[in-house]
Design a protein around this motif. Structure first.
Motif, PDB file in Angstrom:
ATOM      1  N   LEU A  93       0.785  -1.184  -0.048  1.00 25.44           N
ATOM      2  CA  LEU A  93      -0.082   0.042   0.112  1.00 25.44           C
ATOM      3  C   LEU A  93       0.841   1.213  -0.018  1.00 25.44           C
ATOM      4  O   LEU A  93       0.441   2.449  -0.854  1.00 25.44           O
ATOM      5  N   PRO A  94       1.940   1.337   0.815  1.00 22.39           N
ATOM      6  CA  PRO A  94       2.882   2.673   0.611  1.00 22.39           C
ATOM      7  C   PRO A  94       3.310   2.852  -0.559  1.00 22.39           C
ATOM      8  O   PRO A  94       3.242   4.213  -1.073  1.00 22.39           O
ATOM      9  N   GLU A  95       3.717   1.813  -1.429  1.00 25.23           N
ATOM     10  CA  GLU A  95       4.255   2.032  -2.780  1.00 25.23           C
ATOM     11  C   GLU A  95       3.155   2.267  -3.643  1.00 25.23           C
ATOM     12  O   GLU A  95       3.331   2.843  -4.750  1.00 25.23           O
ATOM     13  N   VAL A  96       1.963   1.851  -3.397  1.00 31.86           N
ATOM     14  CA  VAL A  96       0.746   2.167  -4.245  1.00 31.86           C
ATOM     15  C   VAL A  96       0.644   3.577  -4.183  1.00 31.86           C
ATOM     16  O   VAL A  96       0.225   4.571  -4.922  1.00 31.86           O
ATOM     17  N   ALA A  97       0.596   4.062  -2.977  1.00 34.61           N
ATOM     18  CA  ALA A  97       0.207   5.386  -2.536  1.00 34.61           C
ATOM     19  C   ALA A  97       1.248   6.494  -3.302  1.00 34.61           C
ATOM     20  O   ALA A  97       1.060   7.693  -3.693  1.00 34.61           O
ATOM     21  N   ALA A  98       2.527   5.756  -3.510  1.00 32.03           N
ATOM     22  CA  ALA A  98       3.629   6.476  -4.027  1.00 32.03           C
ATOM     23  C   ALA A  98       3.609   6.673  -5.598  1.00 32.03           C
ATOM     24  O   ALA A  98       4.564   6.949  -6.330  1.00 32.03           O
ATOM     25  N   GLY A  99       2.911   5.713  -6.272  1.00 31.04           N
ATOM     26  CA  GLY A  99       2.906   5.480  -7.579  1.00 31.04           C
ATOM     27  C   GLY A  99       3.856   4.550  -8.071  1.00 31.04           C
ATOM     28  O   GLY A  99       4.213   4.637  -9.247  1.00 31.04           O
ATOM     29  N   SER A 100       4.613   3.740  -7.289  1.00 30.68           N
ATOM     30  CA  SER A 100       5.499   2.825  -7.517  1.00 30.68           C
ATOM     31  C   SER A 100       5.060   1.508  -7.929  1.00 30.68           C
ATOM     32  O   SER A 100       5.646   0.634  -8.760  1.00 30.68           O
ATOM     33  N   ILE A 101       3.808   1.126  -7.652  1.00 32.62           N
ATOM     34  CA  ILE A 101       3.105   0.188  -8.080  1.00 32.62           C
ATOM     35  C   ILE A 101       1.701   0.018  -8.535  1.00 32.62           C
ATOM     36  O   ILE A 101       0.976   0.994  -7.955  1.00 32.62           O
ATOM     37  N   GLU A 102       1.110  -0.357  -9.638  1.00 33.46           N
ATOM     38  CA  GLU A 102      -0.246  -0.295  -9.977  1.00 33.46           C
ATOM     39  C   GLU A 102      -1.047  -0.852  -9.060  1.00 33.46           C
ATOM     40  O   GLU A 102      -0.736  -1.931  -8.372  1.00 33.46           O
ATOM     41  N   ALA A 103      -2.142  -0.173  -8.679  1.00 32.09           N
ATOM     42  CA  ALA A 103      -3.000  -0.627  -7.595  1.00 32.09           C
ATOM     43  C   ALA A 103      -3.670  -1.828  -7.854  1.00 32.09           C
ATOM     44  O   ALA A 103      -3.669  -2.614  -7.146  1.00 32.09           O
ATOM     45  N   ARG A 104      -4.077  -2.147  -9.174  1.00 31.59           N
ATOM     46  CA  ARG A 104      -4.724  -3.588  -9.322  1.00 31.59           C
ATOM     47  C   ARG A 104      -3.546  -4.575  -9.218  1.00 31.59           C
ATOM     48  O   ARG A 104      -4.129  -5.604  -8.893  1.00 31.59           O
ATOM     49  N   HIS A 105      -2.322  -4.262  -9.242  1.00 33.71           N
ATOM     50  CA  HIS A 105      -1.512  -5.504  -9.223  1.00 33.71           C
ATOM     51  C   HIS A 105      -1.305  -5.872  -7.752  1.00 33.71           C
ATOM     52  O   HIS A 105      -0.642  -6.894  -7.602  1.00 33.71           O
ATOM     53  N   SER A 106      -1.667  -4.865  -6.780  1.00 33.86           N
ATOM     54  CA  SER A 106      -1.378  -5.435  -5.373  1.00 33.86           C
ATOM     55  C   SER A 106      -2.445  -6.034  -4.805  1.00 33.86           C
ATOM     56  O   SER A 106      -2.628  -6.150  -3.519  1.00 33.86           O
ATOM     57  N   VAL A 107      -3.600  -6.497  -5.703  1.00 31.76           N
ATOM     58  CA  VAL A 107      -4.695  -7.066  -5.125  1.00 31.76           C
ATOM     59  C   VAL A 107      -4.775  -8.461  -5.699  1.00 31.76           C
ATOM     60  O   VAL A 107      -4.239  -8.620  -6.714  1.00 31.76           O
ATOM     61  N   VAL A 108      -5.381  -9.443  -5.284  1.00 31.61           N
ATOM     62  CA  VAL A 108      -5.641 -10.824  -5.699  1.00 31.61           C
ATOM     63  C   VAL A 108      -7.036 -11.120  -5.836  1.00 31.61           C
ATOM     64  O   VAL A 108      -7.633 -11.036  -4.884  1.00 31.61           O
ATOM     65  N   ALA A 109      -7.486 -11.295  -6.933  1.00 30.44           N
ATOM     66  CA  ALA A 109      -8.912 -11.641  -7.199  1.00 30.44           C
ATOM     67  C   ALA A 109      -9.288 -12.996  -6.666  1.00 30.44           C
ATOM     68  O   ALA A 109      -8.787 -14.064  -7.170  1.00 30.44           O
ATOM     69  N   LEU A 110     -10.092 -13.145  -5.808  1.00 29.61           N
ATOM     70  CA  LEU A 110     -10.597 -14.308  -5.160  1.00 29.61           C
ATOM     71  C   LEU A 110     -11.014 -15.380  -6.046  1.00 29.61           C
ATOM     72  O   LEU A 110     -10.976 -16.317  -6.286  1.00 29.61           O
ATOM     73  N   ARG A 111     -12.047 -14.911  -7.015  1.00 24.33           N
ATOM     74  CA  ARG A 111     -12.767 -15.695  -7.958  1.00 24.33           C
ATOM     75  C   ARG A 111     -11.574 -16.420  -8.865  1.00 24.33           C
ATOM     76  O   ARG A 111     -11.971 -17.582  -9.327  1.00 24.33           O
ATOM     77  N   ARG A 112     -10.541 -15.819  -9.396  1.00 25.26           N
ATOM     78  CA  ARG A 112      -9.676 -16.055 -10.172  1.00 25.26           C
ATOM     79  C   ARG A 112      -8.647 -17.370  -9.548  1.00 25.26           C
ATOM     80  O   ARG A 112      -8.677 -18.245 -10.250  1.00 25.26           O
ATOM     81  N   HIS A 113      -8.548 -17.276  -8.323  1.00 27.21           N
ATOM     82  CA  HIS A 113      -7.467 -18.172  -7.997  1.00 27.21           C
ATOM     83  C   HIS A 113      -8.086 -19.068  -6.848  1.00 27.21           C
ATOM     84  O   HIS A 113      -7.335 -20.088  -6.506  1.00 27.21           O
ATOM     85  N   LEU A 114      -9.406 -19.042  -6.378  1.00 28.13           N
ATOM     86  CA  LEU A 114      -9.977 -20.020  -5.822  1.00 28.13           C
ATOM     87  C   LEU A 114     -10.918 -20.701  -6.581  1.00 28.13           C
ATOM     88  O   LEU A 114     -12.128 -20.305  -6.939  1.00 28.13           O
ATOM     89  N   LYS A 115     -10.417 -21.714  -7.177  1.00 27.83           N
ATOM     90  CA  LYS A 115     -11.043 -22.538  -8.210  1.00 27.83           C
ATOM     91  C   LYS A 115     -12.426 -23.456  -7.649  1.00 27.83           C
ATOM     92  O   LYS A 115     -13.321 -23.592  -8.521  1.00 27.83           O
ATOM     93  N   ARG A 116     -12.221 -23.931  -6.562  1.00 26.46           N
ATOM     94  CA  ARG A 116     -13.187 -24.885  -5.790  1.00 26.46           C
ATOM     95  C   ARG A 116     -13.933 -24.267  -4.530  1.00 26.46           C
ATOM     96  O   ARG A 116     -14.718 -25.136  -3.944  1.00 26.46           O
TER      97      ARG A 116
END
Length: 473
Positions: free
Chosen positions: A46-69
C-alpha cells in the motif's frame, strides 16, 4: 459433506481457502468464503501504491480467479450464532439470509483504530485498503496541480503539507514514500520548489518503528531529516478540525492531507456480532492450534487466525504473550489452519502454531530501506532491494508476482507513474456538465375570469372593452 464457512478474504482467509483446495480431497468438504470485497489486498504494497511505484490492481488478488473450488460470496457476515452453527450474511443489495455451516473460520482481519479526536473522523484517511492508498496518491498529486497556480501563502502551504499520524512500520513507510513522491513531483512544476513542501510525522511514543533496534530507528530518523521531513516524537494529536492539526506541543499544522496509521483493532462487526469468546483487547480468543477457545477449553467447529484472533506466541516474543497482528503471522497461521482443519475432519490431531519472527524489512522510498533480523541490520539501497525481493516473492500466485515485477522493471527504465486519476471517484462529472436535459414545462396560464351575467331588466348594459392602442413604429 461438511460445510466450511470462511469469514473474511484477507491474508488469512484467502490463504486458508487456497490451501484447503490443495489439501481437501474432491467431495470431502464444501468451502464458502464471504467478504465485502472480491479480492485480497497485499497490504505491504500500500505505501508503494500511494507513491505511484506499484499499479493498484497489481497489489490485489482476485478471489474468484485463484479460488477454483471455493464459493465466493461478496457480502458481509453481520452475525455468528455458533451455538446453532448459523451465520447471518448481508449482501450489498437484497435481504440478509442465514447460512448454516459445520466448521467456521473467522479471519475478518482488522480496521484502523482511531480515538475521539475532534476532526479526525472527518478529515483523516487510513491506510488499510487499496482504495485509501489510491486516494492518498491522487490527493497529493491534485494538491500539487492546485498549488502550482497559487502565489506563495497559507493556501499554497496547506496544499503542500502532509501529516502522517503513527510511527509504526505502516506510518514510516507511507511517510517516506510520499516524501519520495513529492520530491519527484517538484521537478515537474517550475513554480514550486523542494522547500515549498512540508512533511510531518506525529508519534506519541519516544521512538519510531519498535520492530527494529533503536540504532536502526535512529538511522531512519536521520535519513528522513536529510530528506526534509520532520518527525515529532512524544507528541499527540489533539485536534484536526478543518485540517488544522493541533499538537500537544501547542503547534498547529494546517494541511489538506492527514494519513492515520496509529494502530489497528479487530474487525468489530464480526467480533461483536457473534457469540465466540473474546479477550480483553477485543480479539477472538484462540488456542495455539488455531481452534477458538482457551488452553483448557475448545469451541468445537470454530477456528480463527490473523489480526482478528489472539493466538498465543509460543516463541515468547509476542506482545502480551500473543502473536502481533502482521502479515507474516497471518499467512503462516492460515497455512497451518488449513492443514489442522483437514486433520480434524479426518479424525487426526491438530498441530500448534510456532513461528519465530525472521526479521523486519521496510521500504522508505526509491533506493532507501532498512532490514533487521536479530542484531543484524542492513540500511540503504541493499535493504531496499531486500524489501522488494522479499515482498515480490511473498505476493501470492505467480500471476500476481509477474505483474508486480514487470511494473517495477518498467518503472526502472521509464520512471515512476505520475498519472493523477482523482476524477475517477466522480466519473460522470464531464457527462453531467454537458448532457442535454429536458426543458422545464411552460407554466400553465390561468383561465380568464368568467363574464358578468347580463343586467336585470331596467338595469344598464355592461360597457364594451375599448380596443388596444398600437404604438407607432
Amino acid at each position: 459433506m461438511p460445510r466450511i464457512l470462511i469469514v473474511g478474504g484477507g491474508y488469512a482467509g484467502f490463504y486458508t481457502a487456497w490451501k484447503l483446495e490443495k489439501h481437501l480431497r474432491k467431495g470431502e468438504a464444501e468451502v464458502t468464503i464471504v467478504d465485502p470485497l472480491p479480492y485480497m489486498t497485499y497490504q505491504p504494497f500500500l505505501p508503494e501504491v500511494a507513491a505511484g511505484s506499484i499499479e493498484a490492481r497489481h497489489s490485489v488478488v482476485a478471489l474468484r480467479r485463484h479460488l477454483k473450488r471455493t464459493t465466493v460470496v461478496t457480502a458481509k457476515v453481520t452475525g455468528i450464532d455458533h451455538a446453532n452453527k448459523v451465520a447471518t450474511i448481508t449482501p450489498p443489495m437484497g435481504d440478509s439470509w442465514q447460512h448454516e455451516y459445520d466448521q467456521i473460520v473467522v479471519t475478518a482481519g482488522a480496521v484502523s483504530r482511531t480515538f475521539p479526536i475532534p476532526g479526525i473522523a472527518d478529515n483523516a484517511i487510513g491506510l488499510k485498503t487499496i482504495e485509501e492508498a489510491v486516494a492518498i496518491r491522487d490527493r497529493l498529486m491534485s494538491n500539487f496541480d492546485k498549488a502550482a497556480s497559487l502565489p506563495p501563502g497559507p493556501d499554497r502551504d496547506r496544499l503542500l503539507t502532509v501529516v502522517v499520524v503513527g510511527g509504526g512500520f505502516a506510518g514510516i513507510e507511507v511517510f517516506a514514500e510520499l516524501r519520495s513522491l513529492a520530491s519527484s513531483l517538484v521537478s515537474k512544476y517550475p513554480t514550486l520548489t523542494f522547500d515549498d513542501t512540508h512533511f510531518h510525522l506525529i508519534e506519541a511514543m519516544g521512538r519510531i518503528m519498535p520492530e527494529v533496534s533503536l540504532k536502526t530507528s535512529e538511522w531512519v530518523l536521520k535519513n528522513l531529516a536529510k530528506r526534509g521531513a520532520s518527525v515529532h516524537l512524544d507528541t499527540q494529536v489533539q485536534g484536526a478540525i478543518d485540517g488544522n492539526v493541533a499538537l500537544s506541543t501547542g503547534e498547529v499544522i494546517p494541511t489538506d492531507l492527514i494519513v492515520w496509521t496509529a494502530g489497528v483493532m479487530a474487525n468489530p462487526t464480526v467480533v461483536r456480532g457473534g457469540d465466540l469468546p473474546v479477550e480483553e483487547r477485543g480479539r477472538i480468543r484462540t488456542r495455539a492450534d488455531l481452534r477458538v477457545g482457551s488452553e483448557d477449553e475448545v469451541v468445537e467447529g470454530a477456528w480463527a487466525a490473523g489480526d482478528v484472533s489472539a493466538v498465543p506466541d509460543l516463541t515468547g516474543g509476542g506482545v502480551g504473550g500473543y502473536c502481533v497482528p502482521n502479515a507474516q503471522h497471518a499467512v503462516r497461521q492460515a497455512k497451518l489452519l488449513a492443514k489442522n482443519l483437514v486433520a480434524v475432519l479426518r479424525g487426526e490431531l491438530p498441530k500448534e502454531y510456532y513461528h519465530k519472527n525472521i526479521g523486519a524489512v521496510a521500504g522508505l522510498g526509491l533506493w532507501v530501506g532498512v532490514f533487521q533480523s536479530g542484531n543484524f541490520a542492513l540500511k540503504g539501497w541493499i535493504a531496499w532491494l531486500a524489501h522488494r525481493g522479499y515482498h515480490g516473492l511473498a505476493m501470492p500466485s505467480w500471476e500476481r508476482k509477474w505483474r508486480v515485477l514487470w511494473g517495477w522493471w518498467n518503472n526502472f527504465w521509464l520512471g515512476r507513474d505520475m498519472v493523477n486519476l482523482e476524477t475517477v471517484q466522480n466519473p460522470r462529472y464531464v457527462f453531467e456538465e454537458f448532457a442535454a436535459r429536458p426543458r422545464p414545462p411552460k407554466p400553465v396560464e390561468a383561465p380568464a375570469p368568467a363574464a358578468a351575467p347580463a343586467a336585470a331588466a331596467g338595469g344598464s348594459a355592461p360597457a364594451k372593452k375599448a380596443p388596444a392602442k398600437v404604438a407607432a413604429n
